[in-house]
Write an enzyme that holds these catalytic residues in place. Sequence first.
Site, short mmCIF file in Angstrom:
data_model
loop_
_atom_site.label_atom_id
_atom_site.label_comp_id
_atom_site.label_asym_id
_atom_site.label_seq_id
_atom_site.Cartn_x
_atom_site.Cartn_y
_atom_site.Cartn_z
N ALA A 28 39.83 -5.52 -12.46
CA ALA A 28 38.97 -6.68 -12.71
C ALA A 28 37.48 -6.41 -12.45
O ALA A 28 36.62 -6.95 -13.14
CB ALA A 28 39.43 -7.85 -11.86
N THR A 32 34.24 -8.01 -14.44
CA THR A 32 33.35 -9.03 -13.86
C THR A 32 31.89 -8.67 -14.14
O THR A 32 31.07 -9.55 -14.32
CB THR A 32 33.55 -9.19 -12.34
OG1 THR A 32 33.56 -7.92 -11.73
CG2 THR A 32 34.85 -9.90 -12.03
N PRO A 37 35.20 -13.75 -15.43
CA PRO A 37 35.56 -14.09 -14.05
C PRO A 37 36.85 -13.41 -13.61
O PRO A 37 37.75 -13.18 -14.41
CB PRO A 37 35.75 -15.62 -14.09
CG PRO A 37 35.88 -15.98 -15.53
CD PRO A 37 35.23 -14.91 -16.33
N ASP A 38 36.89 -13.05 -12.34
CA ASP A 38 38.11 -12.50 -11.75
C ASP A 38 39.03 -13.67 -11.44
O ASP A 38 38.73 -14.51 -10.62
CB ASP A 38 37.76 -11.73 -10.46
CG ASP A 38 38.99 -11.10 -9.83
OD1 ASP A 38 40.11 -11.32 -10.34
OD2 ASP A 38 38.82 -10.39 -8.82
N PHE A 39 40.16 -13.68 -12.12
CA PHE A 39 41.07 -14.82 -11.99
C PHE A 39 41.51 -15.04 -10.55
O PHE A 39 41.78 -16.14 -10.13
CB PHE A 39 42.32 -14.61 -12.86
CG PHE A 39 42.01 -14.55 -14.32
CD1 PHE A 39 40.79 -14.99 -14.81
CD2 PHE A 39 42.94 -14.05 -15.21
CE1 PHE A 39 40.50 -14.95 -16.17
CE2 PHE A 39 42.66 -14.00 -16.57
CZ PHE A 39 41.44 -14.44 -17.05
N ARG A 40 41.61 -13.96 -9.80
CA ARG A 40 42.18 -14.06 -8.46
C ARG A 40 41.16 -14.39 -7.39
O ARG A 40 41.52 -14.74 -6.28
CB ARG A 40 42.89 -12.75 -8.08
CG ARG A 40 44.18 -12.58 -8.81
CD ARG A 40 44.89 -11.30 -8.45
NE ARG A 40 46.04 -11.13 -9.31
CZ ARG A 40 45.97 -10.66 -10.55
NH1 ARG A 40 44.80 -10.27 -11.04
NH2 ARG A 40 47.05 -10.56 -11.29
N GLN A 106 44.07 -2.68 -16.24
CA GLN A 106 44.71 -3.96 -15.93
C GLN A 106 43.98 -5.09 -16.66
O GLN A 106 44.40 -6.24 -16.58
CB GLN A 106 44.66 -4.21 -14.42
CG GLN A 106 45.44 -3.20 -13.60
CD GLN A 106 45.26 -3.43 -12.11
OE1 GLN A 106 44.21 -3.11 -11.53
NE2 GLN A 106 46.25 -3.99 -11.47
N ASN A 107 42.87 -4.76 -17.29
CA ASN A 107 42.06 -5.80 -17.94
C ASN A 107 42.58 -6.11 -19.33
O ASN A 107 43.17 -5.25 -19.99
CB ASN A 107 40.58 -5.36 -18.00
CG ASN A 107 40.04 -5.08 -16.60
OD1 ASN A 107 40.51 -5.67 -15.64
ND2 ASN A 107 39.09 -4.17 -16.51
N ASP A 109 40.59 -7.65 -21.83
CA ASP A 109 39.47 -8.11 -22.67
C ASP A 109 39.11 -7.18 -23.82
O ASP A 109 38.25 -7.51 -24.64
CB ASP A 109 38.24 -8.35 -21.79
CG ASP A 109 38.01 -7.20 -20.82
OD1 ASP A 109 38.04 -6.03 -21.24
OD2 ASP A 109 37.79 -7.48 -19.62
N HIS A 126 48.43 -4.98 -18.98
CA HIS A 126 48.62 -6.44 -18.99
C HIS A 126 48.37 -7.05 -20.36
O HIS A 126 48.19 -8.25 -20.49
CB HIS A 126 47.69 -7.09 -17.94
CG HIS A 126 48.05 -6.75 -16.53
ND1 HIS A 126 47.26 -7.06 -15.44
CD2 HIS A 126 49.13 -6.11 -16.01
CE1 HIS A 126 47.84 -6.63 -14.33
NE2 HIS A 126 48.98 -6.03 -14.65
N CYS A 134 54.57 -12.10 -31.46
CA CYS A 134 55.71 -12.94 -31.80
C CYS A 134 56.95 -12.39 -31.09
O CYS A 134 57.31 -11.23 -31.28
CB CYS A 134 55.92 -12.96 -33.31
SG CYS A 134 57.39 -13.89 -33.79
N CYS A 161 57.27 -14.78 -39.58
CA CYS A 161 58.54 -15.50 -39.45
C CYS A 161 58.37 -16.98 -39.14
O CYS A 161 59.35 -17.72 -39.14
CB CYS A 161 59.42 -14.82 -38.40
SG CYS A 161 58.89 -15.10 -36.71
N SER A 200 41.17 -2.95 -6.39
CA SER A 200 41.41 -2.76 -4.96
C SER A 200 42.80 -2.19 -4.73
O SER A 200 43.22 -1.99 -3.60
CB SER A 200 41.25 -4.08 -4.21
OG SER A 200 42.05 -5.06 -4.83
N ASN A 224 34.93 0.97 -5.93
CA ASN A 224 35.23 -0.46 -5.86
C ASN A 224 34.47 -1.07 -4.68
O ASN A 224 34.30 -0.43 -3.66
CB ASN A 224 36.75 -0.65 -5.65
CG ASN A 224 37.18 -2.09 -5.85
OD1 ASN A 224 36.83 -2.73 -6.83
ND2 ASN A 224 37.93 -2.61 -4.90
ZN LIG Z 1 57.38 -13.51 -36.07
#
Ligand SMILES: [Zn+2]
Length: 253
Positions: A28, A32, A37-40, A106-107, A109, A126, A134, A161, A200, A224
């Site tokens: 993250a 940032t 924004p860092d969700f956590r 892990q981002n 975006d 992620h 789908c 579909c 981290s 970091n």
């Molecule tokens: Zn589909």
Amino acid sequence: MRTNGDGRIEDVAREIDRGDLNIAFTGAGVSTASGIPDFRSEGGLWDRYDPSVFRIGKFRSDPASFWETMLEVRRETFRTEPEPNPAHDALARLYDDDLLEAVVTQNVDGLHQEAGVPDNDVVELHGNVERVACESCGRRADADETIERAGDDLPPLCGSCGEAVKPDTVLFGERLPEGALYRARELAGNADVVLVAGSSLTVEPAASIPRIANGGGTTLVVVNFDPTPSSVSPDYEFNADVTDVLPAIVDEI
Ligand SMILES: [Zn+2]
């Protein structure tokens, strides 16, 4: 720039230059710096929304209301079009110079790709908010297009579909994508240098990847703000801004 331990820019630059297979692992903190924004973090997304609205079960039981919340979050999080920052650019330069095999991230975006690292060498643990997926037929599609086509008619539907699509990101209650996880582990296990940026290393199971590297003859570099937990012992650690340290390392090579 404050560094601790024996974290020295020129030593790290030399290790990267010498390495046959180097990878970056980003979290993250790299996003940032682009205003995402860092969700956590405090005041982050998870403070304002009940995480249960982002559960896979919620999507499956009520996709329309799931998407209502999702669109609100998208508008808020990506209010301005985020741009790659100097940390993304530095990693893209390393890639261009054949000094970086892949970026494991892990981002969600897509900013590593926007900075110039090709899609197939960005290992997305992620997923990616720029795509929808789908569950029924497996088709992936551009998120903006699919959402635009749906208009107010939620949920957005698969172009092949006709089933409801989900964001191509890992929702709560979902496993990380097997293929990405496998590739990330394999890269980490074979890497000469693993350059961790903006993570981290506390969120599992993704955080285990630098630890795999740490077990072998791999040089582990962490950049970091917050110190890494004591379970990880990096060879070099810079508790400083990724947008300062990464360009400084690449400039040194
Ligand atoms: Zn589909």
